[in-house]
Design a protein around this motif. Structure first.
Motif, PDB file in Angstrom:
ATOM      1  N   UNK A   1       0.211   0.044  12.331  1.00  0.00           N
ATOM      2  CA  UNK A   1       0.424   0.627  10.880  1.00  0.00           C
ATOM      3  C   UNK A   1      -0.255   2.016  10.786  1.00  0.00           C
ATOM      4  N   UNK A   2       0.230   2.718   9.986  1.00  0.00           N
ATOM      5  CA  UNK A   2      -0.240   4.231   9.674  1.00  0.00           C
ATOM      6  C   UNK A   2      -0.159   4.572   8.344  1.00  0.00           C
ATOM      7  N   UNK A   3      -0.972   5.272   7.785  1.00  0.00           N
ATOM      8  CA  UNK A   3      -1.226   5.387   6.428  1.00  0.00           C
ATOM      9  C   UNK A   3      -1.674   6.935   6.376  1.00  0.00           C
ATOM     10  N   UNK A   4      -1.701   7.683   5.089  1.00  0.00           N
ATOM     11  CA  UNK A   4      -2.300   8.835   5.019  1.00  0.00           C
ATOM     12  C   UNK A   4      -2.791   8.936   3.533  1.00  0.00           C
TER      13      UNK A   4
ATOM     14  N   UNK B   1      -4.838  11.237   8.171  1.00  0.00           N
ATOM     15  CA  UNK B   1      -3.928  10.019   8.501  1.00  0.00           C
ATOM     16  C   UNK B   1      -4.642   9.302   9.526  1.00  0.00           C
ATOM     17  N   UNK B   2      -4.474   7.981   9.402  1.00  0.00           N
ATOM     18  CA  UNK B   2      -4.900   6.997  10.374  1.00  0.00           C
ATOM     19  C   UNK B   2      -4.006   5.956  10.767  1.00  0.00           C
ATOM     20  N   UNK B   3      -4.132   5.499  12.314  1.00  0.00           N
ATOM     21  CA  UNK B   3      -3.214   4.843  12.918  1.00  0.00           C
ATOM     22  C   UNK B   3      -4.090   3.324  13.333  1.00  0.00           C
TER      23      UNK B   3
ATOM     24  N   UNK C   1      -8.681  -2.725   8.799  1.00  0.00           N
ATOM     25  CA  UNK C   1      -9.115  -1.643   9.531  1.00  0.00           C
ATOM     26  C   UNK C   1      -8.778   0.006   8.934  1.00  0.00           C
ATOM     27  N   UNK C   2      -7.613  -0.123   8.208  1.00  0.00           N
ATOM     28  CA  UNK C   2      -7.263   0.948   7.635  1.00  0.00           C
ATOM     29  C   UNK C   2      -8.271   1.304   6.519  1.00  0.00           C
TER      30      UNK C   2
ATOM     31  N   UNK D   1       0.860  -1.027   0.216  1.00  0.00           N
ATOM     32  CA  UNK D   1      -0.030   0.008   0.064  1.00  0.00           C
ATOM     33  C   UNK D   1       1.050   1.412  -0.049  1.00  0.00           C
ATOM     34  N   UNK D   2       0.969   1.884  -1.043  1.00  0.00           N
ATOM     35  CA  UNK D   2       1.791   3.118  -1.337  1.00  0.00           C
ATOM     36  C   UNK D   2       1.492   4.208  -0.180  1.00  0.00           C
ATOM     37  N   UNK D   3       0.139   4.063   0.264  1.00  0.00           N
ATOM     38  CA  UNK D   3      -0.142   5.174   1.407  1.00  0.00           C
ATOM     39  C   UNK D   3       0.205   4.946   2.653  1.00  0.00           C
ATOM     40  N   UNK D   4       0.893   3.654   2.864  1.00  0.00           N
ATOM     41  CA  UNK D   4       1.235   3.138   4.388  1.00  0.00           C
ATOM     42  C   UNK D   4       2.887   3.692   4.492  1.00  0.00           C
TER      43      UNK D   4
END
Length: 213
Positions: free
Chosen positions: A175-178, A183-185, A204-205, A155-158
């Motif tokens: 994990x975190x992604x934007x 942004x989510x964790x 979850x994300x 996932x490129x957003x992670x």
């Protein structure tokens, strides 16, 4: 996942000027002998703080974690006290640290909520160090190791954060992604495999980005 706090405390010390990224650390026998995942630092070798941080973040090196702890606090036990003080300051009410590595120990525990609080603080307060969590590999002592967070490839957003695995805790992943400025964790613990922790984190994300603003 303990190493997120190890790096957070190190980042606090760097920002306060009590240590420098260019500081050279002489690796102790104790750090060199630490079991589990390794950066492969040699006994009595000299390694910069910056490389040790990369060894913790990217390679998940237990040896690097102990070397940093000893450099900052004199001993791993004293460093664990610093970790617990930070946990209190961040509102991590159900967390207690006994070491800098996350190796199983009595009265060493945390929760998903507490890890989310810590990760948010890491991202917001130390973005220059957080950038290391997105690095896909690191080479030390002529040994290249990939980042254990395989979501970075899926996932490129992670752009982080940290995997963990012990028999007691199972396979874990923060994990975190934007995406589009949000942004989510996610925090997943206790799964049965590396594949499961990635799959559940992605669920979850995806749910969060779809249903929340």
């Amino acid at each position: 996942l303990t190493k997120i706090m190890t790096v957070f405390v190190t980042s606090e010390e760097l920002r306060a000027g009590r240590i420098s990224a260019d500081d050279i650390v002489t690796v102790s026998t104790n750090a060199w002998r630490t079991p589990g995942s390794r950066m492969f630092i040699e006994e009595r070798s000299k390694v910069s703080v910056d490389d040790l941080v990369k060894g913790v973040v990217i390679q998940s090196g237990n040896d690097a974690s102990v070397a940093l702890a000893e450099h900052i606090a004199g001993s791993e036990g004293a460093f664990a006290d610093m970790m617990n003080q930070q946990a209190i300051a961040l509102g991590m009410t159900l967390t207690q640290y006994q070491n800098a590595t996350g190796l199983p120990a009595e009265n060493h525990y945390t929760t998903a909520r507490d890890l989310s609080l810590l990760t948010r603080a890491m991202i917001e307060q130390h973005p220059e160090v957080y950038d290391y969590y997105a690095v896909r590999s690191f080479t030390h002592n002529y040994i290249e190791q990939p980042n254990r967070n395989r979501l970075l490839w899926r996932d490129r957003t992670v752009d982080g954060v940290k995997t963990g695995h012990t028999e007691e805790a199972g396979y874990c992943l923060v994990a975190s992604a934007e995406r589009e400025g949000m942004r989510l964790i996610s925090v997943v613990m206790g799964t049965g495999s590396d594949e499961a922790r990635m799959r559940e984190s992605q669920k979850l994300l995806s749910y969060g980005f779809r249903y929340f603003e």
